[in-house]
Design a protein around this motif. Structure first.
Motif, PDB file in Angstrom:
ATOM      1  N   SER A 140       0.820  -1.218   0.000  1.00 17.30           N
ATOM      2  CA  SER A 140       0.000   0.000   0.000  1.00 17.30           C
ATOM      3  C   SER A 140       0.847   1.258   0.000  1.00 17.30           C
ATOM      4  O   SER A 140       0.346   2.348  -0.303  1.00 17.30           O
ATOM      5  N   MET A 141       2.140   1.128   0.355  1.00 17.03           N
ATOM      6  CA  MET A 141       3.034   2.281   0.383  1.00 17.03           C
ATOM      7  C   MET A 141       3.581   2.607  -1.003  1.00 17.03           C
ATOM      8  O   MET A 141       4.318   3.583  -1.171  1.00 17.03           O
ATOM      9  N   VAL A 142       3.218   1.812  -1.993  1.00 13.73           N
ATOM     10  CA  VAL A 142       3.708   2.015  -3.360  1.00 13.73           C
ATOM     11  C   VAL A 142       2.584   2.598  -4.215  1.00 13.73           C
ATOM     12  O   VAL A 142       1.429   2.180  -4.115  1.00 13.73           O
ATOM     13  N   GLY A 143       2.928   3.547  -5.035  1.00 14.42           N
ATOM     14  CA  GLY A 143       1.950   4.055  -5.994  1.00 14.42           C
ATOM     15  C   GLY A 143       1.245   5.334  -5.597  1.00 14.42           C
ATOM     16  O   GLY A 143       0.408   5.834  -6.351  1.00 14.42           O
ATOM     17  N   ALA A 144       1.559   5.873  -4.417  1.00 16.24           N
ATOM     18  CA  ALA A 144       0.924   7.119  -4.012  1.00 16.24           C
ATOM     19  C   ALA A 144       1.455   8.279  -4.854  1.00 16.24           C
ATOM     20  O   ALA A 144       2.579   8.250  -5.355  1.00 16.24           O
ATOM     21  N   THR A 145       0.645   9.299  -5.010  1.00 15.20           N
ATOM     22  CA  THR A 145       1.041  10.465  -5.791  1.00 15.20           C
ATOM     23  C   THR A 145       2.046  11.318  -5.011  1.00 15.20           C
ATOM     24  O   THR A 145       2.196  11.181  -3.798  1.00 15.20           O
ATOM     25  N   ALA A 146       2.708  12.217  -5.727  1.00 14.92           N
ATOM     26  CA  ALA A 146       3.745  13.043  -5.114  1.00 14.92           C
ATOM     27  C   ALA A 146       3.190  13.925  -4.008  1.00 14.92           C
ATOM     28  O   ALA A 146       3.840  14.122  -2.970  1.00 14.92           O
ATOM     29  N   VAL A 161       0.750  13.334  -1.968  1.00 12.53           N
ATOM     30  CA  VAL A 161       0.519  12.534  -0.767  1.00 12.53           C
ATOM     31  C   VAL A 161       1.832  12.309  -0.023  1.00 12.53           C
ATOM     32  O   VAL A 161       1.883  12.370   1.212  1.00 12.53           O
ATOM     33  N   TRP A 162       2.912  12.064  -0.759  1.00 13.19           N
ATOM     34  CA  TRP A 162       4.212  11.876  -0.118  1.00 13.19           C
ATOM     35  C   TRP A 162       4.711  13.168   0.525  1.00 13.19           C
ATOM     36  O   TRP A 162       5.395  13.138   1.556  1.00 13.19           O
ATOM     37  N   VAL A 163       4.371  14.301  -0.052  1.00  9.74           N
ATOM     38  CA  VAL A 163       4.714  15.584   0.571  1.00  9.74           C
ATOM     39  C   VAL A 163       4.008  15.708   1.914  1.00  9.74           C
ATOM     40  O   VAL A 163       4.605  16.135   2.918  1.00  9.74           O
ATOM     41  N   VAL A 164       2.738  15.328   1.950  1.00 13.40           N
ATOM     42  CA  VAL A 164       1.975  15.350   3.200  1.00 13.40           C
ATOM     43  C   VAL A 164       2.617  14.411   4.221  1.00 13.40           C
ATOM     44  O   VAL A 164       2.743  14.743   5.407  1.00 13.40           O
ATOM     45  N   PHE A 165       3.035  13.228   3.774  1.00 12.79           N
ATOM     46  CA  PHE A 165       3.683  12.245   4.644  1.00 12.79           C
ATOM     47  C   PHE A 165       4.943  12.843   5.285  1.00 12.79           C
ATOM     48  O   PHE A 165       5.160  12.733   6.503  1.00 12.79           O
ATOM     49  N   VAL A 166       5.782  13.466   4.475  1.00 13.85           N
ATOM     50  CA  VAL A 166       7.044  14.037   4.970  1.00 13.85           C
ATOM     51  C   VAL A 166       6.769  15.204   5.921  1.00 13.85           C
ATOM     52  O   VAL A 166       7.415  15.317   6.976  1.00 13.85           O
TER      53      VAL A 166
END
Length: 312
Positions: free
Chosen positions: A207-213, A215-220
């Motif tokens: 599930s950690m693969v394939g997220a949009t950029a 979403v990863w900005v929000v994660f960081v």
């Protein structure tokens, strides 16, 4: 740093923590919650240690300190973030932010039970008001008062676990810098959460693969700004202006969460939430002891100022 500068940092932290409820809602919608949380906490731990290495604050812990770290990590990181990640899948960001606002109130209750803190009329009234506010938020279903929200209950359990951990942190603070303790707790807790996620979420890694950029900005941002830097700044502020003054600023967290959920997520605020918000704010101010301590400090400062004006 001057006191107003510390106050500015505290406002920033409360904004970061309020917005983190919005970011968590986004993250659990795109990742499996426990797996995502394990990696988010790991990134926060790495960030904290990088900062502490730069400050020269990293050292080995004693066996006694490790016991406190392990116990506090179990409640502050594992239990807190376990229930928090699950809770966000079943409630709105606005409700979660309001329930999280009871943190200082629950910490005060834990201090009375485990540290022998004195119960006053101010605190008793505050506790009653605060939990009445929580009931307004939790006893709802689609805006009425007809049922419990499981997500809100899970978020409440998360803040109870965190409040208890502060008692352990307080006991360890005599020999262990809370900032260093935070780093070790995050590192140990992320590992435990990852093991739990492997069992509870077999497909979590995929599930950690394939997220949009974005979403990863929000994660960081959630991991580095809200969790890592936010906790380091708050601990620094407690050391500079005291726990009482710092705790009063925590009332801004549910406010920022409410505003953010409306502006960024388009959530609708119900009358039950508004009523609960007001009761929680009053409850925290009275029940946490923050208002009493602040008034006591103001009176002491006035007395000292008057004495200083008297001729020698």
């Amino acid at each position: 740093m001057k006191k107003w500068g510390i106050y500015g940092l505290l406002i920033f932290v409360m904004l970061a923590w309020g917005m983190n409820t919005i970011m968590m809602k986004v993250l659990v919608a795109n990742f499996m919650p426990l797996t995502m949380t394990a990696f988010r906490i790991l990134l926060a731990a790495v960030t904290v240690f990088i900062i502490l290495f730069a400050l020269g604050k990293v050292r080995r812990l004693t066996k006694k300190e490790w016991k406190y770290v392990a116990a506090a990590s179990l409640f502050n990181v594992v239990a807190h973030h376990y229930f928090l990640s699950l809770g966000f899948t079943g409630t709105s960001a606005s409700s979660a932010g309001l329930v999280l606002g009871t943190g200082p109130l629950l910490t005060a209750i834990m201090a009375m039970i485990f540290l022998g803190a004195r119960a006053t009329w101010f605190k008793t009234i505050g506790i009653i008001l605060g939990f009445t506010g929580v009931a307004f938020i939790m006893l709802k279903s689609s805006g009425d008062m007809s049922g419990f929200s499981l997500g809100d209950v899970q978020v409440f359990l998360a803040i109870v676990a965190q409040a208890f951990s502060y008692i352990l942190i307080k006991k360890a603070a005599d020999t262990l810098d809370p900032r260093l303790m935070t780093g070790y707790m995050l590192l140990l807790g992320s590992g435990v959460l990852f093991v739990i996620s492997l069992i509870a979420e077999p497909d979590g890694l995929s599930s950690m693969v394939g997220a949009t950029a974005d979403v990863w900005v929000v994660f960081v941002l959630s991991a580095i700004v809200s969790t890592a830097i936010g906790h380091l700044i708050y601990n620094y502020a407690v050391g500079k202006v005291g726990a009482a003054e710092s705790a009063i600023f925590m009332n801004f967290t549910p406010f920022f969460a409410l505003v953010g959920s409306v502006v960024l997520l388009g959530e609708t605020i119900t009358m039950a939430q508004i009523g609960g918000f007001l009761l929680i704010i009053m409850g925290v101010l009275l029940g946490s002891g923050g208002l009493e301590d602040w008034l006591r400090q103001r009176r002491q400062q006035q007395i000292e100022a008057q004495m200083a004006k008297r001729p020698g």
